[in-house]
Design a protein around this motif. Structure first.
Motif, mmCIF file in Angstrom:
data_model
loop_
_atom_site.group_PDB
_atom_site.id
_atom_site.type_symbol
_atom_site.label_atom_id
_atom_site.label_comp_id
_atom_site.label_asym_id
_atom_site.label_seq_id
_atom_site.Cartn_x
_atom_site.Cartn_y
_atom_site.Cartn_z
ATOM 1 N N ASP A 35 0.785 -1.249 0.044
ATOM 2 C CA ASP A 35 -0.040 -0.054 -0.061
ATOM 3 C C ASP A 35 0.848 1.254 0.052
ATOM 4 O O ASP A 35 1.929 1.040 0.261
ATOM 5 N N ASP A 36 0.296 2.233 -0.407
ATOM 6 C CA ASP A 36 0.825 3.893 -0.032
ATOM 7 C C ASP A 36 1.450 4.175 -1.147
ATOM 8 O O ASP A 36 2.116 5.446 -1.169
ATOM 9 N N HIS A 118 -6.089 2.855 -3.575
ATOM 10 C CA HIS A 118 -6.205 3.025 -2.202
ATOM 11 C C HIS A 118 -6.961 4.327 -1.670
ATOM 12 O O HIS A 118 -7.466 4.506 -0.550
ATOM 13 N N HIS A 122 -4.582 10.013 1.122
ATOM 14 C CA HIS A 122 -4.425 8.815 2.400
ATOM 15 C C HIS A 122 -5.161 9.521 3.474
ATOM 16 O O HIS A 122 -4.724 9.390 4.548
HETATM 17 ZN ZN ZN Z 1 -2.317 2.964 3.318
#
Ligand code: ZN
Length: 398
Positions: A35-36, A118, A122
Motif C-alpha cells: 500500500d501507499d 487506495h 490517504h
Molecule cells: Zn495505506
C-alpha cells in the motif's frame, strides 16, 4: 452424542458454517499487497524499478511472474499553494510526478504490478486542514516541503473515510462521500486506463456509504483485515462492530433505487491478515510461514506490506528479504501460483475448479482444519472430548 458436544457445536454453529462456506483453494497462491504508492515522494520511482526487477526474477508453475498489487494514492497536498484556509492537491498524472508514474506503469506492462484503489488522498482533506488549525506538526506537513509522506501524519488522520479532526471521529456526510468516490474512481480510470475493481480502504476504516458509492462506480472487491472498522475512538484507535469477515463473503450494504427497489451493492470481501514488513523485522521465514499456514487452511496468501519498507535506509535489506522469500516459496511449493488479488477474487466468485476444491471430502477437511482458528474452539473441543471424533473425521477425509 454427549450433550456438551451438541452445546459446543450449537454455540459455534454460525462460525463453523461460515468456515464451511468459504472457498477452499487446492493450490498454494501468493500475492504481495503493498500500500501507499503513488502521488508522493519522488524516490518511489527508483524503489518501484528495483522491486520490478526482483519480481521479474520469479515465475510460477504457469510462467506468470511474481505479482505485487499496489494500493495507489492518487493525489497529495500541493504544499506550495495550500494555505490555512484552502487545500490544493497535486494529482498523480501531474508532470512533476512522471518518474514515479512511469515506473509504476512499466511494472504494470511487465505483469508484475497491479494497481488497486487506495484513495484519492490517504486522508480526508477537510479533516487535515481543520486539524492544522491547532496542531503545528500537521500545519507544517500541509505547507512545508514538497511531496510529504502521508505516513508522517497522525494515525487517525490517515483514515480517509472518517472525519478525525476530533476524536472520537465523526461520520462524513453521505453526499460528500458520493462526490469523493466518483472523483477518485474517475481519476483512477483516467490514469490507468481501467476501472478500479479492487479497493483497499486506507487504515481499513470505511462504511456502507463508501461501499455503495464505490460499487456505483465499478468497484467489486474490497480488501479487508477480516473485519470492518468504521471510525476512530477517543484514543484514535480504529473501531468497528467486530464482525468477522471471510474470503468471498458478500457485503450486506444495499442500494435503494428511486422506485423503492433494494439491491445488494454486489461488493465482495477479501481477507488480508498476514503481514510481511521487512523493515519491522519480518524475515523471509515469516512470509513463508504465512504461505504455509494459508495453504494448509485452503486459503490464498495475501501478504500485507507498505512502501515504507522499500524507500529510505531499509530499502536494500527489504528487497533482499523479498527476493529470498520468493525463492524459498517457489522451492517449497512447485505448484505455487502468482495471482493478482482481482484474479483471486474472480476465481472464487466463478468457482474455478482448476484452482478451487468443490468435493465434499476436501471441503470437510478444510473446514475441520479451519475450526482450529476459531477463538477457544480447539481448547473447548479438547476439554469436552469432541476433539477426538473431529480428528478422526479429519483423518478419514484426508
Ligand atoms: Zn495505506
Amino acid at each position: 452424542m454427549p450433550l456438551v458436544w451438541a452445546l459446543l457445536l450449537l454455540v459455534y454453529a454460525k462460525r463453523l458454517a461460515a468456515l464451511w462456506h468459504e472457498p477452499v483453494w487446492r493450490v498454494p497462491v501468493l500475492v504481495v499487497e503493498s500500500d501507499d504508492w503513488g502521488a508522493g515522494p519522488l524516490e518511489q520511482a527508483a524503489a518501484l524499478t528495483a522491486i520490478h526487477a526482483v519480481l521479474l526474477r520469479h515465475r510460477d508453475a504457469t510462467g506468470q511472474p511474481a505479482k505485487m498489487t499496489l494500493g495507489v494514492i492518487l493525489a497529495v497536498v500541493d504544499t506550495a499553494t495550500t494555505t490555512a484556509s484552502a487545500y490544493q492537491r497535486v494529482v498523480f498524472d501531474d508532470a512533476r510526478l512522471a518518474p514515479v508514474l512511469d515506473a509504476l506503469r512499466g511494472g504494470i506492462a511487465a505483469g508484475v504490478f497491479v494497481p488497486q484503489l487506495h484513495g484519492m488522498e490517504h486522508y480526508w482533506p477537510p479533516a487535515v486542514l481543520a486539524a492544522a488549525q491547532t496542531d503545528s506538526v500537521v500545519a507544517a506537513w500541509l505547507t512545508g516541503a514538497a511531496w510529504p509522506a502521508t505516513e508522517a501524519l497522525p494515525s487517525a488522520l490517515q483514515s480517509r473515510w472518517t472525519d478525525a479532526r476530533v476524536l472520537p471521529s465523526l461520520s462524513l456526510p453521505v453526499a460528500e462521500i458520493d462526490v469523493a468516490a466518483a472523483l477518485e474512481t474517475a481519476t483512477f480510470a483516467r490514469i490507468f486506463g481501467q476501472a478500479a475493481r479492487v479497493a483497499v480502504p486506507t487504515t481499513f476504516v470505511w462504511n456502507d456509504a463508501v461501499e455503495r458509492a464505490w460499487a456505483a462506480h465499478g468497484v467489486r472487491y474490497i480488501v479487508t483485515p477480516g473485519t470492518r472498522h468504521t471510525g476512530r475512538d477517543a484514543a484514535g484507535k480504529p473501531i468497528g462492530d467486530g464482525r468477522v469477515i471471510r474470503n468471498g463473503e458478500r457485503s450486506h450494504s444495499g442500494v435503494r433505487y428511486p422506485n423503492g427497489e433494494r439491491r445488494n451493492s454486489g461488493i465482495r470481501y477479501l481477507v488480508r491478515d498476514q503481514y510481511f514488513e521487512p523493515a519491522l523485522g519480518h524475515d523471509a521465514a515469516r512470509g513463508l510461514a504465512a504461505l504455509a499456514r494459508q495453504t494448509l487452511l485452503g486459503r490464498p496468501a495475501l501478504l500485507e506490506t507498505h512502501r515504507f519498507n522499500f524507500i529510505g535506509t531499509a530499502a536494500a535489506a527489504s528487497l533482499q528479504t523479498l527476493d529470498v522469500m520468493l525463492t524459498e516459496a517457489r522451492g517449497a511449493y512447485p505448484g505455487l501460483r502468482f495471482m493478482s488479488t482481482e484474479q483471486i477474487a474472480e476465481a472464487m466468485l466463478q468457482t474455478d475448479t482448476a484452482l478451487l476444491e468443490t468435493g465434499l471430502r476436501w471441503r470437510l477437511r478444510a473446514g475441520l482444519t479451519r475450526s482450529h482458528t476459531l477463538p477457544r474452539f480447539a481448547r473447548l473441543a479438547r476439554l469436552s472430548g469432541l476433539a477426538l471424533p473431529l480428528w478422526i473425521m479429519q483423518q478419514l477425509s484426508a
